[in-house]
Motif scaffolding. Structure first.
Motif, PDB file in Angstrom:
ATOM      1  N   VAL A   1       1.933   9.067  -6.022  1.00  6.96           N
ATOM      2  CA  VAL A   1       2.237  10.355  -5.398  1.00  6.96           C
ATOM      3  C   VAL A   1       3.415  11.245  -6.443  1.00  6.96           C
ATOM      4  O   VAL A   1       3.235  12.206  -6.961  1.00  6.96           O
ATOM      5  N   ALA A   2       4.380  10.268  -6.735  1.00 13.84           N
ATOM      6  CA  ALA A   2       5.362  10.708  -7.347  1.00 13.84           C
ATOM      7  C   ALA A   2       5.092  10.855  -9.050  1.00 13.84           C
ATOM      8  O   ALA A   2       5.488  11.675  -9.782  1.00 13.84           O
ATOM      9  N   ALA A   3       4.297  10.087  -9.531  1.00 15.52           N
ATOM     10  CA  ALA A   3       3.758  10.181 -11.048  1.00 15.52           C
ATOM     11  C   ALA A   3       2.853  11.017 -11.376  1.00 15.52           C
ATOM     12  O   ALA A   3       2.567  11.556 -12.674  1.00 15.52           O
TER      13      ALA A   3
ATOM     14  N   GLN B   1      -3.186  18.587 -13.084  1.00 17.71           N
ATOM     15  CA  GLN B   1      -4.095  18.158 -14.149  1.00 17.71           C
ATOM     16  C   GLN B   1      -4.512  16.887 -13.615  1.00 17.71           C
ATOM     17  O   GLN B   1      -3.910  15.866 -13.696  1.00 17.71           O
ATOM     18  N   PHE B   2      -5.829  16.965 -13.558  1.00 13.34           N
ATOM     19  CA  PHE B   2      -6.684  15.578 -13.167  1.00 13.34           C
ATOM     20  C   PHE B   2      -6.639  14.848 -14.250  1.00 13.34           C
ATOM     21  O   PHE B   2      -6.985  14.874 -15.457  1.00 13.34           O
ATOM     22  N   ASP B   3      -6.378  13.483 -13.581  1.00 14.71           N
ATOM     23  CA  ASP B   3      -6.360  12.287 -14.691  1.00 14.71           C
ATOM     24  C   ASP B   3      -7.104  11.175 -14.208  1.00 14.71           C
ATOM     25  O   ASP B   3      -6.713  10.524 -13.577  1.00 14.71           O
ATOM     26  N   ALA B   4      -8.451  11.154 -14.691  1.00 10.65           N
ATOM     27  CA  ALA B   4      -9.450  10.039 -14.007  1.00 10.65           C
ATOM     28  C   ALA B   4      -8.805   8.568 -14.206  1.00 10.65           C
ATOM     29  O   ALA B   4      -8.814   7.909 -13.294  1.00 10.65           O
ATOM     30  N   THR B   5      -8.161   8.465 -15.268  1.00 10.92           N
ATOM     31  CA  THR B   5      -7.725   7.123 -15.551  1.00 10.92           C
ATOM     32  C   THR B   5      -6.673   6.809 -14.630  1.00 10.92           C
ATOM     33  O   THR B   5      -6.691   5.490 -13.818  1.00 10.92           O
ATOM     34  N   ALA B   6      -5.748   7.505 -14.303  1.00 10.23           N
ATOM     35  CA  ALA B   6      -4.789   7.425 -13.184  1.00 10.23           C
ATOM     36  C   ALA B   6      -5.377   7.227 -11.831  1.00 10.23           C
ATOM     37  O   ALA B   6      -4.886   6.305 -11.227  1.00 10.23           O
ATOM     38  N   VAL B   7      -6.355   8.019 -11.293  1.00 10.78           N
ATOM     39  CA  VAL B   7      -6.880   8.054 -10.311  1.00 10.78           C
ATOM     40  C   VAL B   7      -7.618   6.965  -9.991  1.00 10.78           C
ATOM     41  O   VAL B   7      -7.491   6.053  -9.037  1.00 10.78           O
ATOM     42  N   ASN B   8      -8.289   6.301 -11.177  1.00  9.45           N
ATOM     43  CA  ASN B   8      -9.245   5.275 -11.109  1.00  9.45           C
ATOM     44  C   ASN B   8      -8.238   4.064 -10.716  1.00  9.45           C
ATOM     45  O   ASN B   8      -8.557   3.070 -10.128  1.00  9.45           O
TER      46      ASN B   8
ATOM     47  N   ILE C   1       0.930  -1.256   0.120  1.00  7.45           N
ATOM     48  CA  ILE C   1      -0.260   0.144   0.137  1.00  7.45           C
ATOM     49  C   ILE C   1       0.782   1.159   0.065  1.00  7.45           C
ATOM     50  O   ILE C   1       0.478   2.080  -0.737  1.00  7.45           O
ATOM     51  N   LYS C   2       1.873   1.229   0.846  1.00  6.12           N
ATOM     52  CA  LYS C   2       2.802   2.266   0.827  1.00  6.12           C
ATOM     53  C   LYS C   2       3.486   2.637  -0.231  1.00  6.12           C
ATOM     54  O   LYS C   2       3.435   3.869  -0.894  1.00  6.12           O
ATOM     55  N   ALA C   3       4.038   1.539  -0.843  1.00  5.15           N
ATOM     56  CA  ALA C   3       4.790   1.499  -2.111  1.00  5.15           C
ATOM     57  C   ALA C   3       3.980   2.307  -3.294  1.00  5.15           C
ATOM     58  O   ALA C   3       4.253   3.035  -4.235  1.00  5.15           O
ATOM     59  N   ASN C   4       2.795   1.453  -3.065  1.00  6.74           N
ATOM     60  CA  ASN C   4       1.675   2.153  -4.449  1.00  6.74           C
ATOM     61  C   ASN C   4       1.333   3.637  -4.207  1.00  6.74           C
ATOM     62  O   ASN C   4       1.217   4.320  -5.343  1.00  6.74           O
ATOM     63  N   ARG C   5       1.058   3.908  -2.940  1.00  7.39           N
ATOM     64  CA  ARG C   5       0.787   5.455  -2.647  1.00  7.39           C
ATOM     65  C   ARG C   5       2.219   6.275  -3.021  1.00  7.39           C
ATOM     66  O   ARG C   5       1.975   7.324  -3.666  1.00  7.39           O
ATOM     67  N   GLN C   6       3.375   5.929  -2.791  1.00  3.24           N
ATOM     68  CA  GLN C   6       4.643   6.878  -2.920  1.00  3.24           C
ATOM     69  C   GLN C   6       4.749   6.782  -4.529  1.00  3.24           C
ATOM     70  O   GLN C   6       5.023   7.789  -5.015  1.00  3.24           O
ATOM     71  N   ALA C   7       4.384   5.698  -5.298  1.00  5.01           N
ATOM     72  CA  ALA C   7       4.293   5.789  -6.682  1.00  5.01           C
ATOM     73  C   ALA C   7       3.452   6.498  -7.336  1.00  5.01           C
ATOM     74  O   ALA C   7       3.874   7.364  -8.423  1.00  5.01           O
TER      75      ALA C   7
END
Length: 159
Positions: free
Chosen positions: A91-93, A98-105, A83-89
């Motif tokens: 946040v970094a990317a 610029q809202f990106d619905a695909t990335a957020v979803n 979970i932490k690694a996913n969150r860090q990746a």
């Protein structure tokens, strides 16, 4: 129709992303320090241990509860790390300007099953810890929980 989808995506991100990021970011270390992230009624067994004297827990019960909590934390460490690694990746990317619905979803879809695993584990841990208590201790624990919940409902306690 496209506007509707965009609005729904924004609303979903506004509601789900903070909840997912918050949940993912606070498992393990919360505002009260390591192991105290669940507040007064922590479901990881810590609250029962903090009430050991009030509940009249024996040394054997305390040892057994500590073992349950330790085993659960060890078993869940890989999930928390992921979970932490996913969150860090993410946040970094992710560029929040610029809202990106695909990335957020995609991020939400990636984190959700992991967070679900932790929630299920916390309920399992809670059940295992409470099974160690005698019926009288469990009744007393439930009374303390009810008093705390009432105090929180009335605004008399700290969250």
């Amino acid at each position: 129709m496209k506007v509707r989808h965009a609005v729904l995506a924004i609303l979903a991100a506004a509601v789900l992303l903070p909840a997912t990021v918050s949940a993912a970011g606070h498992w393990g270390h919360g505002p009260m320090g390591p192991g105290r992230e669940h507040g007064f009624m922590g479901m990881d067994g810590g609250m029962v241990l903090r009430l050991a004297d009030k509940l009249g827990l024996s040394d054997a019960q305390v040892t057994q509860i500590k073992g349950i909590v330790s085993a659960a934390r060890t078993a869940n460490q890989g999930t928390r790390d992921q979970i932490k690694a996913n969150r860090q990746a993410f946040v970094a990317a992710y560029n929040p300007a610029q809202f990106d619905a695909t990335a957020v979803n995609n991020y939400i879809a990636q984190q959700t099953p992991l967070v679900q695993q932790l929630v299920v584990s916390r309920f399992q841990t809670q059940a295992s810890v409470l099974a160690v208590l005698t019926p009288a201790q469990l009744a007393q624990y439930n009374q303390i929980r009810a008093k705390f919940a009432a105090r929180m409902q009335s605004g008399g306690g700290r969250p």
